[in-house]
Design an enzyme around this catalytic site. Sequence first.
Site, PDB file in Angstrom:
ATOM      1  N   ASN A 137       0.767  -1.255  -0.010  1.00 49.80           N
ATOM      2  CA  ASN A 137      -0.080  -0.018  -0.149  1.00 49.80           C
ATOM      3  C   ASN A 137       0.849   1.369   0.106  1.00 49.80           C
ATOM      4  OD1 ASN A 137       0.593   0.748   2.697  1.00 49.80           O
ATOM      5  ND2 ASN A 137      -0.500  -1.309   3.159  1.00 49.80           N
TER       6      ASN A 137
ATOM      7  N   ASP B  66      -4.512  -6.139   5.046  1.00 52.24           N
ATOM      8  CA  ASP B  66      -5.492  -7.050   5.758  1.00 52.24           C
ATOM      9  C   ASP B  66      -5.394  -8.319   5.161  1.00 52.24           C
ATOM     10  OD1 ASP B  66      -6.490  -5.054   7.396  1.00 52.24           O
ATOM     11  OD2 ASP B  66      -7.428  -4.101   5.672  1.00 52.24           O
TER      12      ASP B  66
ATOM     13  N   ILE C  73      -2.953  -7.228  14.215  1.00 50.70           N
ATOM     14  CA  ILE C  73      -1.716  -7.281  15.405  1.00 50.70           C
ATOM     15  C   ILE C  73      -2.078  -6.450  16.490  1.00 50.70           C
ATOM     16  CG2 ILE C  73       0.535  -6.528  15.659  1.00 50.70           C
ATOM     17  CD1 ILE C  73       0.986  -6.927  12.537  1.00 50.70           C
TER      18      ILE C  73
ATOM     19  N   LYS D 263     -11.804  -2.515  19.003  1.00 47.70           N
ATOM     20  CA  LYS D 263     -10.203  -3.045  19.281  1.00 47.70           C
ATOM     21  C   LYS D 263     -10.167  -2.764  20.869  1.00 47.70           C
ATOM     22  CE  LYS D 263      -8.641  -2.698  14.738  1.00 47.70           C
ATOM     23  NZ  LYS D 263      -7.540  -2.778  13.883  1.00 47.70           N
TER      24      LYS D 263
HETATM   25  O1  C5P Z   1      -8.812  -1.879  11.192  1.00 46.10           O
HETATM   26  P1  C5P Z   1      -7.768  -0.889  10.901  1.00 46.10           P
HETATM   27  O2  C5P Z   1      -6.856  -1.465  10.029  1.00 46.10           O
HETATM   28  O3  C5P Z   1      -8.289   0.478  10.153  1.00 46.10           O
HETATM   29  O4  C5P Z   1      -7.171  -0.539  11.972  1.00 46.10           O
HETATM   30  C1  C5P Z   1      -5.739   0.313  11.839  1.00 46.10           C
HETATM   31  C2  C5P Z   1      -5.149  -0.081  13.323  1.00 46.10           C
HETATM   32  O5  C5P Z   1      -4.908  -1.459  13.448  1.00 46.10           O
HETATM   33  C3  C5P Z   1      -3.763   0.704  13.093  1.00 46.10           C
HETATM   34  O6  C5P Z   1      -3.492   0.902  14.349  1.00 46.10           O
HETATM   35  C4  C5P Z   1      -2.963  -0.485  12.550  1.00 46.10           C
HETATM   36  O7  C5P Z   1      -1.723  -0.613  12.853  1.00 46.10           O
HETATM   37  C5  C5P Z   1      -3.671  -1.882  13.269  1.00 46.10           C
HETATM   38  N1  C5P Z   1      -3.730  -3.027  12.604  1.00 46.10           N
HETATM   39  C6  C5P Z   1      -2.955  -4.158  12.930  1.00 46.10           C
HETATM   40  N2  C5P Z   1      -3.156  -5.048  12.514  1.00 46.10           N
HETATM   41  C7  C5P Z   1      -3.761  -5.349  11.148  1.00 46.10           C
HETATM   42  C8  C5P Z   1      -4.627  -4.192  10.599  1.00 46.10           C
HETATM   43  C9  C5P Z   1      -4.578  -3.210  11.488  1.00 46.10           C
HETATM   44  O8  C5P Z   1      -2.163  -3.847  13.959  1.00 46.10           O
HETATM   45  N3  C5P Z   1      -3.726  -6.453  10.660  1.00 46.10           N
END
Ligand code: C5P
Length: 396
Positions: A209, A278, A306, A340
């Site tokens: 990305n 994702d 994560i 979260k």
């Molecule tokens: O759900 P979304 O991806 O928008 O959430 C963003 C937050 O979640 C950010 O802090 C990102 O670093 C974390 N995140 C993560 N692992 C993922 C997806 C998002 O730690 N697989």
Amino acid sequence: MEQTQAKRIVLGITGGIAAYKAAELARLLIKQGIEVQVAMTEAACHFITPVTLQALSGKPVLSSQWDDAENGMAHINLSRAADAVVIAPASADFIAKLANGLADDLLSTLCLARNCPLLVAPAMNRQMWEHPATQRNIAQLKADGVTVLGPDSGMQACGEDGMGRMLEAAQLAHAIIASLQPKFLAGTKILLTAGPTYEAIDAVRGITNRSSGKMGYAVAQAALELGAEVTLVSGPTTLSNPQGAAMVSVTSAAEMFEAVKQHVAACDIFIGVAAVADYRVAQTSAHKIKKSGANLTLELVPNADILAYVAALPHPPFCVGFAAESENLKEHAEQKRRAKKLPLLAANLAQQAIGSNDNELVLFDDAGEHLLPRSDKLTQARALLHHIVKLKGKQS
Ligand code: C5P
């Protein structure tokens, strides 16, 4: 929001061509809310006029120890009122004086009389810089606890090329502001994720990305400035490592997850700034997939979240999330924060933030939302860290 607690510096200017950059430095510091009192040596006044610095700083410029209208103690008064003394440019001669404790004019006297940190930005011809006498003097200053900023290497006013150029005003301003930050996070361990992830499709192709990593690296930098111990788990970026951070370089989301699992137990604060993919490709090909006329279908499987994993640990660290939204910022951000279970989430509009140097952030916490107006990412990161310090203070 309060960016820095310490707000007054004495900007000492000594004789050198780079004195013209001191005008820009004064302007940048003032723009950041810092009060600047300028003191110039007599030689400096041959390179740039006190009128320029007076107009920029809004205060009379001091250059002589003999024209003090108050109590004849300008050298004491000035240094006592300051949170730091910054000499930019610092000539070879002035550095030699500092190293030997000479005090034969206002600026050198106030440096000797000061009880606050001293920062010097050397600027001189490369031969003068490389001269053993100058190197001895610089080593002495460092041993005396003086912070030496630069110099840089490059084209010099004399036409020669090499070490000795003064750092640019913006670099100096950043370093000075960093040094003024109160060490609120001394002894605090912060684990950060930053940058994009890269999910391989085959030997040469992948899904990634447009995240540059700039925000995450700025948050790491801001945390270091506050005295935190920082571990930065970073996806692929072209940025230079924040000095002092323990770096863990990863490529895929799975590697990032493993690195976080390895380091999370030791941390007090976890900040997920990374734009983690994702999904990853279910079946990566070891060799480059050959082109054919037919459609190519890739099966994508979800990656672990994560941040959600860390926040759901039995004894989670203080967790901070980032959310880049393309619409309905408030709704989506609050929903994400609740889903979260995060005490704090920083949200921005993806179109405005990704890859850019500036950012506008909205912080969401239990008390509601807090706007951090548009500014460069390091300023945003500092404000975010100050907010975390405030929330953590309330918690304990
Ligand atoms: O759900 P979304 O991806 O928008 O959430 C963003 C937050 O979640 C950010 O802090 C990102 O670093 C974390 N995140 C993560 N692992 C993922 C997806 C998002 O730690 N697989």
